[in-house]
Motif scaffolding. Sequence first.
Motif: not given
Length: 498
Positions: A455-484
């Motif tokens: 699922l890791s690549e699917k979480i951040k994948a673009v879907e049509g006009r939708f883009h996705f961000a947040g620590e859950h879409t990064s490789n650094f879960h649970g940290w400000i760094e992942g969100a940034v």
Amino acid sequence: MSIQNIYLKSMFRGLTYPLDHLSIIEKGLPFNDLPLKTVTIVGGGMAGLVAGYQLIKAGHDVTILEGNSRIGGRIFTKRSPFTNGNYLDMGAMRVPTGHELTMSYIKKWQLELQPFINDSPNDLIYVNGVRVRASEYMKNPQILEYPLMPSEQRKTASEILIEAIQPFLIQYKNSTDEQKLKLRKAFDHYSMGDLLRYNPFGENLSANAITKVKILLGFEGFPEFAFMAILKDILGSVFLGDNQFFQIRGGSDRLPYKFYQSIKDHVLLNQKVTQIQQAQNNIVVNTIHNKNGEKSTFLSDYILIAIPFSVLQFINIEPHDTFSFDKWRAIREIHYAPSVKVGIEFGERFWEKEGIEGGKLTTDLPNRFAHYPSHGIGEDGPAVMLASYCWEDNAQLWDSLSPPQRVQEALQGLSMVHGEKVYDHFMNGTSFSWTRNPFSAGCFTLFRPHQYSELSEKIKAVEGRFHFAGEHTSNFHGWIEGAVESGLRAAFEIHMRQ
């Protein structure tokens, strides 16, 4: 530096990205002659604020919709009911030195840092009814009276764990990037508990040794979660290695509010998103105002979803095939760990009279972890202690209690360690549950076995006009760094669309 810490630092010292994130922070999104876009961003946490700030600087028309009455998301500094300017960070509270993106923004906004003392030789440990200093325990690990196998005795919890996983760390360190990816996928089916109990490298740990490791290294509530996730997001970041931590003077929320002050005309608070429709040429977002019930509609070329998937499940997405099957699966299945913090204000820093200046208390009591404040050391007057910090299964104990009960139970636990003085100096207290917060529905992402591979690549994948961000879409879960990181990535994706 010990050999195991060299391996850990090699494994987790930072991330490599397919674009130059630091350049975007310093210089902005790269110039191009593509048309400017209108963008709706759902979520005013760090990911949404970072993306919005960079897109606005590049000339795009951006609106950030935040359902809460504040910005910052899981950066939340609570100042009430405390006195004299005291506060407690109920969410993100520390930044490791290796988090270059977060540190770059802190420097950009000229925020002042001070050390966050994560641990020290004077830390207290209270388990199995035994109260000792960390320095005493390091000299004599048997002092905690865990009934262990002979081969496990005279070893600290970190030594037991490192001995079990060091062969993996060595192999990982000496692998190519392609081999590392294969190793991550090969070990993705192991939970942390299963790997320690059925070690593919050698001797299995006894059940009591696993218990010792879980309690002292902070993943007692996580044994069924993925080995790689626990190792990277919790142990490698907080409990093992030679990380140095800092905190933002005055509270972590000073970072998101610096963004807000710069782009506040583009941010709308109390806008709860109820429905998102993807049409052929635009996105339609419907909201309801949390305070007055007023309904609004927003049109844009693209949309950035910068809220947790746990919250996204309550938004009606139309048509259903806007998202792929894998995206829907990720939205439903990605786990957000519960977390509860209890903060207590005392009339004086009684712990400093015991030689404790910052650092933490580790227990097998419901409190689990407590942190003594790293700021204001040596000052007179009231101070706030993080009296309990719990995750996952341990947090559910506290979710069963009312806020006043949480404070009383946290006091009870502290009294078993520090004595009746905790009641003598008690002033007030408060708590916060990220699971019971409707804007997060959990604290941070933590993968279960198989989810990294599937699922890791699917979480951040673009879907049509939708883009996705947040620590859950990064490789650094649970940290400000992942969100940034994710905010910068998503801003770049939108900026570069034709």
